[in-house]
Write an enzyme that holds these catalytic residues in place. Structure first.
Site, PDB file in Angstrom:
ATOM      1  CG  HIS A 112      -0.360  -0.026   2.542  1.00 27.10           C
ATOM      2  ND1 HIS A 112       0.393   1.001   3.066  1.00 27.10           N
ATOM      3  CD2 HIS A 112      -0.414  -0.978   3.505  1.00 27.10           C
ATOM      4  CE1 HIS A 112       0.768   0.697   4.288  1.00 27.10           C
ATOM      5  NE2 HIS A 112       0.301  -0.514   4.584  1.00 27.10           N
TER       6      HIS A 112
ATOM      7  CB  CYS B 180       1.276  -3.659   5.024  1.00 29.71           C
ATOM      8  SG  CYS B 180      -0.354  -4.255   5.518  1.00 29.71           S
TER       9      CYS B 180
END
Length: 167
Positions: free
Chosen positions: A124, A142
């Protein structure tokens, strides 16, 4: 008088057109991305077409970047072989594409400890909540890139694309 209105309207149209496209959604018509490769130690993500590198990005990882993700909340980024399994155009981190963690082996390891393996691992952007001065490894597990970079990745990478994550 009509000429002034026409010229004013034309100037307004040109000014609006000159503002450019502020959309976060890009198009891509280059070679297919056949695999992503992430090298955690080097903090490098490669978008590959066969053996050819199409793009390379510097990345941030989970706040505890060493080792393979075992359980929810450990702050680690997974290691192993996964695939891109979803996308979120409304991510609070600008845009995001999902990684298929946990796989069956990840689930088994976490269950053996009576814990959850966690999930929702994404590549992301930073999004509006990101603040300068945060450590490079700031996510909960992440993989983060700059917002403009996730726009490229989002356009280039299709669901189902394999990702290999190395220590």
């Amino acid at each position: 008088m009509n000429l002034i209105k026409v010229l004013a309207t034309l100037a307004l149209v040109l000014a609006i057109a000159g503002c450019g496209n502020n959309s976060k959604f890009r198009s891509y018509d280059g070679p297919e991305v056949t695999q992503l490769m992430l090298f955690k130690e080097q903090r490098q993500l490669y978008l590959m077409h066969g053996q050819q590198t199409l793009k390379k990005y510097d990345v941030g990882l989970g706040f505890a970047p060493e080792g393979h993700k075992r359980v929810e909340g450990d702050g680690r980024t997974p290691e192993g072989y996964y695939y891109i399994d979803k996308r979120n155009p409304n991510s609070k981190y600008h845009l995001s594409i999902g990684i298929s963690y946990p796989n069956p082996q990840d689930v088994e390891v976490a269950r053996s400890m009576n814990l959850s393996p966690g999930g929702n691992i994404f590549i992301h952007g930073r999004g509006p909540l990101y603040r300068r001065g945060l450590p490079d490894d700031w996510t909960a597990g992440c993989i983060s890139v700059k917002d403009k970079e996730i726009e490229q990745i989002y356009a280039m990478v299709e669901d189902g694309t394999p990702i290999a994550i190395y220590p």
